[in-house]
Design a protein around this motif. Structure first.
Motif, PDB file in Angstrom:
ATOM      1  N   ASN A 195       1.854  -7.819   3.712  1.00  0.00           N
ATOM      2  CA  ASN A 195       2.595  -6.676   3.167  1.00  0.00           C
ATOM      3  C   ASN A 195       1.897  -5.394   3.618  1.00  0.00           C
ATOM      4  O   ASN A 195       0.748  -5.150   3.242  1.00  0.00           O
ATOM      5  CB  ASN A 195       2.628  -6.752   1.640  1.00  0.00           C
ATOM      6  CG  ASN A 195       3.496  -5.669   1.019  1.00  0.00           C
ATOM      7  OD1 ASN A 195       3.378  -4.497   1.344  1.00  0.00           O
ATOM      8  ND2 ASN A 195       4.375  -6.074   0.106  1.00  0.00           N
ATOM      9  N   PRO A 196       2.549  -4.560   4.423  1.00  0.00           N
ATOM     10  CA  PRO A 196       1.882  -3.362   4.952  1.00  0.00           C
ATOM     11  C   PRO A 196       1.448  -2.372   3.875  1.00  0.00           C
ATOM     12  O   PRO A 196       0.441  -1.680   4.049  1.00  0.00           O
ATOM     13  CB  PRO A 196       2.935  -2.745   5.883  1.00  0.00           C
ATOM     14  CG  PRO A 196       4.237  -3.351   5.484  1.00  0.00           C
ATOM     15  CD  PRO A 196       3.921  -4.708   4.952  1.00  0.00           C
ATOM     16  N   ILE A 197       2.190  -2.303   2.771  1.00  0.00           N
ATOM     17  CA  ILE A 197       1.795  -1.388   1.692  1.00  0.00           C
ATOM     18  C   ILE A 197       0.491  -1.859   1.057  1.00  0.00           C
ATOM     19  O   ILE A 197      -0.435  -1.074   0.823  1.00  0.00           O
ATOM     20  CB  ILE A 197       2.909  -1.280   0.628  1.00  0.00           C
ATOM     21  CG1 ILE A 197       4.170  -0.670   1.233  1.00  0.00           C
ATOM     22  CG2 ILE A 197       2.432  -0.437  -0.557  1.00  0.00           C
ATOM     23  CD1 ILE A 197       5.349  -0.622   0.278  1.00  0.00           C
ATOM     24  N   VAL A 198       0.418  -3.159   0.792  1.00  0.00           N
ATOM     25  CA  VAL A 198      -0.806  -3.729   0.219  1.00  0.00           C
ATOM     26  C   VAL A 198      -1.976  -3.551   1.184  1.00  0.00           C
ATOM     27  O   VAL A 198      -3.081  -3.172   0.784  1.00  0.00           O
ATOM     28  CB  VAL A 198      -0.607  -5.221  -0.118  1.00  0.00           C
ATOM     29  CG1 VAL A 198      -1.923  -5.860  -0.555  1.00  0.00           C
ATOM     30  CG2 VAL A 198       0.442  -5.386  -1.209  1.00  0.00           C
ATOM     31  N   ASP A 199      -1.733  -3.817   2.456  1.00  0.00           N
ATOM     32  CA  ASP A 199      -2.798  -3.698   3.457  1.00  0.00           C
ATOM     33  C   ASP A 199      -3.308  -2.264   3.564  1.00  0.00           C
ATOM     34  O   ASP A 199      -4.513  -2.036   3.705  1.00  0.00           O
ATOM     35  CB  ASP A 199      -2.295  -4.166   4.823  1.00  0.00           C
ATOM     36  CG  ASP A 199      -2.076  -5.668   4.875  1.00  0.00           C
ATOM     37  OD1 ASP A 199      -2.570  -6.368   3.967  1.00  0.00           O
ATOM     38  OD2 ASP A 199      -1.412  -6.140   5.816  1.00  0.00           O
ATOM     39  N   PHE A 200      -2.401  -1.308   3.527  1.00  0.00           N
ATOM     40  CA  PHE A 200      -2.812   0.099   3.623  1.00  0.00           C
ATOM     41  C   PHE A 200      -3.558   0.521   2.366  1.00  0.00           C
ATOM     42  O   PHE A 200      -4.582   1.208   2.441  1.00  0.00           O
ATOM     43  CB  PHE A 200      -1.589   0.992   3.833  1.00  0.00           C
ATOM     44  CG  PHE A 200      -1.916   2.459   3.948  1.00  0.00           C
ATOM     45  CD1 PHE A 200      -2.387   2.984   5.139  1.00  0.00           C
ATOM     46  CD2 PHE A 200      -1.763   3.308   2.858  1.00  0.00           C
ATOM     47  CE1 PHE A 200      -2.706   4.337   5.248  1.00  0.00           C
ATOM     48  CE2 PHE A 200      -2.075   4.657   2.952  1.00  0.00           C
ATOM     49  CZ  PHE A 200      -2.543   5.173   4.155  1.00  0.00           C
ATOM     50  N   TYR A 201      -3.069   0.097   1.215  1.00  0.00           N
ATOM     51  CA  TYR A 201      -3.666   0.521  -0.053  1.00  0.00           C
ATOM     52  C   TYR A 201      -5.020  -0.148  -0.289  1.00  0.00           C
ATOM     53  O   TYR A 201      -6.023   0.523  -0.555  1.00  0.00           O
ATOM     54  CB  TYR A 201      -2.718   0.205  -1.209  1.00  0.00           C
ATOM     55  CG  TYR A 201      -3.238   0.657  -2.552  1.00  0.00           C
ATOM     56  CD1 TYR A 201      -3.059   1.965  -2.981  1.00  0.00           C
ATOM     57  CD2 TYR A 201      -3.917  -0.224  -3.395  1.00  0.00           C
ATOM     58  CE1 TYR A 201      -3.543   2.393  -4.208  1.00  0.00           C
ATOM     59  CE2 TYR A 201      -4.402   0.189  -4.624  1.00  0.00           C
ATOM     60  CZ  TYR A 201      -4.215   1.497  -5.023  1.00  0.00           C
ATOM     61  OH  TYR A 201      -4.712   1.906  -6.238  1.00  0.00           O
ATOM     62  N   TRP A 202      -5.058  -1.473  -0.198  1.00  0.00           N
ATOM     63  CA  TRP A 202      -6.292  -2.204  -0.489  1.00  0.00           C
ATOM     64  C   TRP A 202      -7.207  -2.324   0.718  1.00  0.00           C
ATOM     65  O   TRP A 202      -8.407  -2.555   0.566  1.00  0.00           O
ATOM     66  CB  TRP A 202      -5.979  -3.599  -1.020  1.00  0.00           C
ATOM     67  CG  TRP A 202      -5.510  -3.609  -2.435  1.00  0.00           C
ATOM     68  CD1 TRP A 202      -4.284  -3.980  -2.886  1.00  0.00           C
ATOM     69  CD2 TRP A 202      -6.257  -3.216  -3.599  1.00  0.00           C
ATOM     70  NE1 TRP A 202      -4.215  -3.849  -4.252  1.00  0.00           N
ATOM     71  CE2 TRP A 202      -5.413  -3.378  -4.718  1.00  0.00           C
ATOM     72  CE3 TRP A 202      -7.553  -2.739  -3.800  1.00  0.00           C
ATOM     73  CZ2 TRP A 202      -5.830  -3.083  -6.013  1.00  0.00           C
ATOM     74  CZ3 TRP A 202      -7.962  -2.446  -5.093  1.00  0.00           C
ATOM     75  CH2 TRP A 202      -7.107  -2.617  -6.181  1.00  0.00           C
ATOM     76  N   GLY A 203      -6.653  -2.205   1.918  1.00  0.00           N
ATOM     77  CA  GLY A 203      -7.478  -2.275   3.114  1.00  0.00           C
ATOM     78  C   GLY A 203      -7.394  -3.617   3.813  1.00  0.00           C
ATOM     79  O   GLY A 203      -6.999  -4.634   3.231  1.00  0.00           O
TER      80      GLY A 203
END
Length: 435
Positions: free
Chosen positions: A174-182
């Motif tokens: 999930n790109p949102i999760v990846d961007f937010y959590w790293g």
């Protein structure tokens, strides 16, 4: 693959992430505007936005990043990066990662901290640079940090996909999760420049101390004196940050570094949220000097210093326990402990010791109690004319309670039956007898 397990339900998690991604940047600007231009009054800012309209009002409030702001950020960032790279420091090995990696650090934070403060004060004393310039361009600096740090987080996201530093990386899908959590746990540029050490310690925490001095100097230059309330705030803040750098290698074993990946949550937070929200009580006091009187000022100062010491001693106690593999004294007695076995993602069996005595026998995260109280004591010099100076204390309380839950859930998953045993011996999560 990244760890996609969530402490909260998916709807709550995604709503929280999107809310923080969209609301935190404008909140930083609104807080600065309220502290500096609206007399610290949330109602004044609200009335202004109501009259102007939310979009137009926010647009008029939001300063454009100036060349001066970019220069200040670039000089500070480059100076701290240089110190991180060139200063001598002892080799320190962090905890074993889930995939079996052992991160190696150079422990030179205290030297960098001392050099930074001496340099900053020296530049002011010899009239080479006036720290008031930082305060006068603070809104532009925050605006530049908001934008620049978002770009930096995009870089971290792309780096995690294209060129991760270690095997402790991966996508959740999930790109949102990846961007937010790293994407990466230990991202580095080259072999030696650790990105999270820079963002969290050398930029975020260092800027906290530098801005505390800035606010104090600004009030002095503005009023030709420094109120005792500002002195209490400055001394307690510097004491806390000094404590941090004394213990910096211990911080590298905490959730921020050893478990949370490098994304918006950690890196944007340390690059923007720490220099703005964490320093906000001092920002308020610049234009709102309060004369506490010697008795009250000394009482608040001593109470704050005691809390900072207890917070330090909690972390020191656990660090000594880990370093000696439990062969030490805790409060004059051999420590009680649980030997917990766990497995890495590669299936390797490892053992950790869980401390169940001393401060760590009172609650599983007792060190958060004096940390919250310390923040309260360096905020209370602002007294109670306005709510906003206390936002940091409220935020910190929510942050640490959530972190305690996340850490408990992570440890439960990691240690299984041993964690259940630990929880029966240390019943309370944060506040003994209550929670």
């Amino acid at each position: 693959m990244g760890d996609t397990r969530m402490v909260h339900p998916a709807l709550v998690t995604y709503t929280s992430m999107i809310s923080l991604l969209t609301l935190c940047p404008p909140f930083v600007i609104l807080l600065w505007y309220t502290m500096v231009h609206a007399d610290g009054s949330v109602l004044h800012t609200f009335d202004y936005l109501k009259k102007q309209g939310l979009f137009n009002g926010l647009k008029s409030i939001w300063p454009s990043p100036s060349l001066v702001a970019w220069k200040i950020i670039a000089c500070f960032g480059a100076f701290e990066a240089l110190l991180q790279l060139v200063l001598h420091g002892k080799r320190f090995e962090g905890p074993i990662s889930p995939t079996g990696n052992i991160p190696v650090y150079k422990a030179n934070g205290l030297q960098a901290y001392a050099i930074t403060l001496i340099t900053y004060l020296g530049l002011w004393w010899f009239q080479i640079f006036d720290p008031s310039i930082v305060y006068d361009h603070l809104g532009e600096i925050y605006s530049a940090l908001v934008v620049g740090s978002l770009v930096f987080c995009v870089f971290l996201y792309l780096k995690g996909h294209v060129a991760p530093s270690l095997t402790d990386s991966g996508s959740s899908g999930n790109p949102i999760v990846d961007f937010y959590w790293g994407m990466e746990l230990y991202p580095r540029i080259g072999k030696n420049f650790d990105i999270k050490v820079f963002t969290n310690c050398r930029f975020g925490m260092m800027s906290w101390a530098v801005l505390a001095l800035t606010y104090c100097i600004k009030q002095y230059e503005q009023n030709k004196q420094v109120a005792d309330s500002m002195l209490v705030y400055t001394i307690l803040t510097l004491a806390y940050v000094t404590k941090f750098f004394l213990w910096e290698s211990g911080y590298w074993c905490t959730m921020d570094i050893a478990h949370d990946r490098a994304g918006f949550y950690i890196c944007w937070g340390c690059l923007v949220w720490v220099p703005s929200i964490y320093t906000s009580p001092g920002m308020y006091l610049v234009n709102h000097p309060v004369n506490l009187g010697s008795k009250l000022a000394v009482s608040i100062l001593l109470a704050g210093l005691v809390c900072i010491y207890i917070n330090y001693d909690c972390d020191r106690q656990r660090q000594v326990f880990r370093k000696t593999n439990g062969r030490c004294l805790i409060w004059g007695k051999p420590p009680s402990k649980i030997e917990a076995t766990y497995f890495t993602t590669k299936g390797e069996s490892k053992t950790n010791l869980l401390l169940t005595s001393g401060w760590w026998g009172l609650s599983r995260h007792f060190h958060y109690v004096p940390e919250i109280l310390a923040a309260f004591f360096w905020t209370i010099p602002a007294l109670f004319n306005h709510f906003l100076p206390y936002f940091y204390v409220i935020f910190l309380t929510i942050l640490l309670l959530d972190r305690a839950k996340r850490d408990d859930d992570r440890c439960s998953s990691k240690y299984g039956k041993y964690w259940k045993l630990y929880c029966t011996e240390v019943r309370y999560r944060v506040l003994p007898g209550v929670y």
